[in-house]
Each structure stands twice: as C-alpha cells, then as structure tokens.
Design an enzyme around this catalytic site. Structure first.
Site, PDB file in Angstrom:
ATOM      1  N   ASN A   1     -37.128 -48.310  50.881  1.00 35.93           N
ATOM      2  CA  ASN A   1     -38.378 -47.579  50.859  1.00 35.93           C
ATOM      3  C   ASN A   1     -39.269 -48.054  49.715  1.00 35.93           C
ATOM      4  OD1 ASN A   1     -40.456 -45.786  50.974  1.00 35.93           O
ATOM      5  ND2 ASN A   1     -39.238 -43.953  50.657  1.00 35.93           N
ATOM      6  N   ASP A   2     -38.922 -47.674  48.493  1.00 33.10           N
ATOM      7  CA  ASP A   2     -39.794 -47.980  47.364  1.00 33.10           C
ATOM      8  C   ASP A   2     -40.072 -49.480  47.218  1.00 33.10           C
ATOM      9  OD1 ASP A   2     -40.010 -45.345  46.672  1.00 33.10           O
ATOM     10  OD2 ASP A   2     -38.236 -45.391  45.385  1.00 33.10           O
ATOM     11  N   VAL A   3     -39.087 -50.313  47.581  1.00 37.15           N
ATOM     12  CA  VAL A   3     -39.258 -51.752  47.373  1.00 37.15           C
ATOM     13  C   VAL A   3     -40.223 -52.373  48.370  1.00 37.15           C
ATOM     14  CG1 VAL A   3     -36.984 -52.023  46.345  1.00 37.15           C
ATOM     15  CG2 VAL A   3     -37.261 -52.364  48.796  1.00 37.15           C
ATOM     16  N   THR A   4     -40.728 -51.549  49.328  1.00 37.46           N
ATOM     17  CA  THR A   4     -41.705 -52.078  50.281  1.00 37.46           C
ATOM     18  C   THR A   4     -43.061 -51.396  50.090  1.00 37.46           C
ATOM     19  OG1 THR A   4     -41.229 -50.379  51.915  1.00 37.46           O
ATOM     20  CG2 THR A   4     -39.900 -52.379  52.012  1.00 37.46           C
TER      21      THR A   4
ATOM     22  N   ALA B   1     -38.146 -42.916  43.738  1.00 40.44           N
ATOM     23  CA  ALA B   1     -39.196 -42.855  42.731  1.00 40.44           C
ATOM     24  C   ALA B   1     -40.075 -41.624  42.934  1.00 40.44           C
ATOM     25  CB  ALA B   1     -40.034 -44.125  42.780  1.00 40.44           C
TER      26      ALA B   1
END
Lengths: 465, 103
Positions: A394-397, A435
């Site tokens: 999720n956050d890494v995209t 996050a």
C-alpha cells in the site's frame, strides 16, 4: 593443548571463512558455497577452542550434551519455521546472541582468571570497560529483540507505545549507564556491574516500544547490528580475533541494512528510532475521504484484464505474507504465462517486515529470482506495462509521496504503479496502510479495487483464467 | 617501546568494519534475509567464550556460578548456530534461476 599462537591463527582462519560466507551472498549461485564456508569456520572455531581448553573430563561431557540440546532445538526450529515467520525468527535469534553475550560477560566478570583478565576485585580496567560494554549492548539487544519478536508475532500490538518525556528517560538511562561503567572501573564493586545489566535490559525495552510495526525492517537490522557490536565487545575482553572480526562484520552489516531501509522510506535513522510514526499527521488526509468514488471489481474482471494484457507487473507487500498468498500468486502467474503474458515482480526495499522478506517468500513459491526486480531496476517499466497487480502493498505505491509535501511519507521512493495502464489493487478494505495515510491510487480512474483476502482473490482469479 | 596488544586487536576491528562495509554492499538485495540469518549464525561464534567459561577451573569443580553462566551461554549459542546456518541453507536452496528451455 595447542599453543596460543597457533590458536590465534586458527581463529584468524575462521574469521576469514566468515568473510567469505558473506561474500558468497553477492549472488544466489555462490551463496550456498558461502554458507558452507561459514559452517566450516564455525566448526573450526569450536573445535580448536575445545582442544585448547584441554579439559576432557566431566565438563567435556556436559559440553557435548549441551551442544546437542541447543543444536537439536535450533535444527528443529530451522526446519519447522514457515518462511512467512522469518522476521520473528531472526528477531528471536538476535535475542539469544544478546543474552549469550551477557552470560559470557558475567562469567568473565565472576571468574576473570580463566581469561587472564586479573582477579576478582582487581580486573584490568580495559577489560572491565570492554566486558561492561559487551554486557550492556548484549542486554539491550536481548530485551529489544524480545519486544521486536512480540510485535512481529502479533502478541504485542504493532502500534507505537509512547509516553511523555520518553526520550528524556532514555537519555537519562544512557547517561546513568555510562557513569555506572565509570564507577565500576573505579571501584570494582560488583553491584555496579549488575546494575549496568539491569538498566540495559530496561533500556532495550524502552528503545523498541515506541517504534511502529512498519518500521520493523529498520529495527531488525539495527538489532542485528547491536548483536555484532556486543560480540565484538566480548571479543576484545576475551582477546579473541574470530569474535572481533565477526563482531565487526555483523555490526557493519546490520548498520548498512538499517541505512538501506531508512533510505527506502526517506527517513533519517534518528527519526525512525525515536519512533511514534503513524500516530500523527492523519488530519491532513482525513477530509473528503468518504465522497470519493471507488471502482471495485471481482475476480472475473481481474482475470479478463490480465489475460488480455501483454505485460503484467506484480507488486507484493506485507499483506501477501500475512495471507500466505505467494504460492497462489505463482500459480496465477503460470496461468498468465501460458496465455503469453509477460510477467515480472517489483519489490520495494521496505516491503514486508524485514530486508529481503518478499524475495524469500517468492523464492519459496519457486519464482525464479531473475523475474524479481528491485525498485530502481523496474520502476521505468510501469509506464509500458498494461496491468499492475498490487497484492498486499500500500504505502510503497502511494503517489502522495511525490506530490504532497505535507504527507509523512513525502519524499519516500515509491513504485510508480500509477503509470501503468490499469492497476488492480487487492486489499481487504479501503483502510489506510501502516503510515496511516490514505492512498490516492484507490480513487484513480484506471484503478480497480479487488476487495478480498489476497490469497482467496488470487485463487479465484486462477479459476477465472 | 612496545605497542599494547590492544592496539593490534583494535586495528583488526577497524579493518574488519571496512571489510564488512564493502562486502555487505555487494550483497544482492534479494538475499538480504539470508544475510541477516547468516550474520546471526556467525555472531554466535561467541560460543568460544562460553566454552572457555564453562570448562575452566578445577576438574570436578565445574559448577561454579561462572561456569553455569558459561553452560547457559553454550545452549543459547548452539541454538543459534544450528538454527541460523540451517535456516539460511533452507532459504538459499529455494533461490532458483529460470529454466532456460521450458515450453
């Protein structure tokens, strides 16, 4: 018995073998040989130590029995542990190294004659400093790793635990620790030594509780590093080259991994260890969340999209590990390949809960490692790719990392998933990631949300293909 | 004037940090998990200290407090050595290359 010089030469050889063990990891082909060097180095170090002690009486028998007990527990764990539990396992192992360092330091403190360090009550100052540093770092590693283990295992909540004045308490404890080491050297009173160990145990707990679950890759690397420094500290005390070399290797290895992980999140090391991330900064993104339309689809839609694509990039994340979806994923990719679709995998440096976590899981599912790419290698390919299949990441995209300077993840390198023609997002709900930030990608026109468990959805897609 | 042996050991330490630095940067990111488990296994070479601590002292008098801590450390380190190397072996065995000639 062998001479001290010969012994030192053997320790040097095992130190070199350990260097070769790490060197082997530069590519998967040489890695197995590297591991063998490591095993030989260890066997050599243990063998010559036993010969050097030369006490082949009852004690030797106990030694063998204990090696056997510890060895069988270790072997059992090594073969039983599922690959998804690797982060916990490594954290657990770190705690054992830490505790072993504490025990050896205690033993050296109680019986210094054995190691030629002086007599109780009159231990050489340098040795006292070395053993108390070794014991302190070992103790911090021990309790810190236990907390990390509990958090990774889910026994303890992954959310950060913070309280008022936390950093000052830690700072104070650190100062007390240093003054205690000073007093210990001055007075040689053993109470100080025990107090040092107890305070370090406490400090280990306090250092790790404020760090959130998503920062675990940094924590594990950091504890890896600590366990190395603890070993080096003991190595200086015992005047043992193998331990000094190994400690330095492991210490710098862990430090580099921490650095890589921090860079993967665009955060400074201090920012991470001071912790508390995920508890703040939600306000800026909470608004207008409800109104935005989301396109959601089912497995048939996903199968249709991917079957007709010419290239698909898979983006795995921690959610894949939780759902144990790696095997189903591989099957899905096999089915796609039969349809002539080109498939590759894109892995973000901080995907998962430890460095290289996703790579191990994909390897377990028999994904060839030359289909798996790191962020820099593959990021430009998203623009030419038809479908990005995001499974558990999720956050890494999140494109907000590039656009919104207010966002806590601003500046973090992300996988440019949004550039691909369409995005399939497997997720259980619209909830934000670790996050605590809403992902813009969910509301894009070219995004299709697949609300389901990662494994179940992937299996359904296989059926639809 | 003689140089303190500590300085020699300290030199080894510093040089090893540099070796570690360069060696670890050349480790491929996909092998970072095995890197952690193998560094964990080799740091258990602390067992040599535990062995000396456990077996030292008078024959027949090996149950001093100091020795017992040595014995405990042996168990902990042994778990780590066997567990660390074997789990690394298990992981590395899984890394396979794409088969060249598949249909």
């Amino acid at each position: 018995m062998i001479s001290a010089n010969l012994l030192a030469v053997f320790y040097l050889i095992s130190g070199v073998l350990f260097i070769l063990a790490l060197r082997g990891l530069s590519s998967p082909e040489t890695s197995r040989q590297g591991n063998l060097f490591g095993i030989i180095g260890m066997a050599l170090a243990i063998g010559v130590t036993i010969i050097s002690v030369g006490n082949f009486s009852t004690g030797f028998l106990y030694l063998l029995v204990l090696l056997l007990i510890g060895g069988s527990i270790g072997t059992y764990i090594a073969f039983k542990i599922p690959m998804t539990a690797m982060p916990e396992l490594v954290a657990g192992f770190h705690s054992l190294v830490g505790l072993a360092a504490v025990f050896v330091a205690i033993s050296a403190f109680l019986n210094p004659e054995v190691f030629n360090l002086g007599i109780p009550g009159n231990i050489k100052i340098a040795s006292l400093i070395e053993m108390s540093l070794g014991a302190a770092i070992g103790a911090i590693t021990f309790t810190g790793s236990i907390i990390a283990f509990l958090k990774l295992r889910g026994i303890m909540s992954g959310s950060p635990i913070t309280f008022f004045g936390q950093h000052y308490v830690n700072l104070l404890l650190g100062i007390i620790l240093i003054s205690l080491i000073f007093y210990l050297c001055k007075t040689q009173v053993d109470t100080w030594f025990w107090t040092i160990i107890i305070i370090s145990f406490l400090l280990g707990i306090l250092l790790i509780i404020p760090i959130g679950g998503a920062d675990m890759p940094v924590v594990i690397s950091m504890l890896n590093s600590y366990s190395g420094w603890a070993a080096a500290g003991i190595g200086f005390t015992l005047e043992n080259t193998a331990l000094i070399i190994t400690g330095a290797l492991v210490g710098s290895s862990g430090a580099i991994l921490s650095y890589i992980m921090c860079k993967g999140m665009n955060r400074s090391f201090f920012n991470v260890i001071l912790g508390g991330w995920g508890a703040t900064d939600q306000s800026s993104t909470d608004k207008s969340k409800e109104q935005k339309p989301v396109k959601s689809g089912n497995s048939d839609d996903a199968a249709f999209l991917m079957k007709n694509a010419s290239s698909v990039i898979i983006v795995p994340g921690y959610g894949m590990a939780v759902a144990q979806a790696q095997h189903a994923l591989r099957e899905m990719v096999d089915a796609l390949k039969k349809n002539g679709v080109k498939v590759s995998y894109a892995i973000h440096p901080v995907a998962g809960r430890m460095p290289g976590h996703m790579n191990v899981l994909l390897a377990e599912a028999n994904v060839p490692y030359d289909e798996v790419f790191e962020l820099e290698e593959i990021n430009n390919d998203f623009a030419n790719c038809d479908v990005a299949y995001v499974i558990g990441a999720n956050d890494v995209t999140n494109p907000v990392a590039k656009t919104d300077p207010q966002s806590p993840i601003y500046g973090m390198p992300i996988l440019d998933v949004e550039k691909s023609k369409s995005v399939l997002f497997v997720k259980r709900s619209l909830s934000p990631g670790y996050a605590g930030i809403d992902n813009d990608l969910f509301y894009r026109d070219n995004t299709l949300m697949l609300f389901a468990d990662a494994k179940k959805m992937t299996e359904d897609i296989i059926k639809s293909l | 004037m003689e140089i303190d042996p500590f300085i020699f050991r300290f030199s080894i330490f510093i040089l090893s940090i540099f070796i570690g630095y360069y060696v670890v940067w050349s480790v491929t990111p996909s092998l970072h998990t095995p890197l952690m488990s193998v560094t964990n296994a080799i740091s258990s070479v602390i067992i040599v200290g535990a062995i000396i601590a456990a077996l030292a002292g008078e024959v027949g008098n090996i149950f001093d407090t100091a020795n017992i801590f040595g014995f405990l450390a042996i168990i902990l380190a042994a778990v780590n050595i066997f567990g660390g190397f074997l789990v690394t072996q298990r992981m590395l065995a899984m890394y396979k290359k794409k088969k060249k000639d598949k249909k």
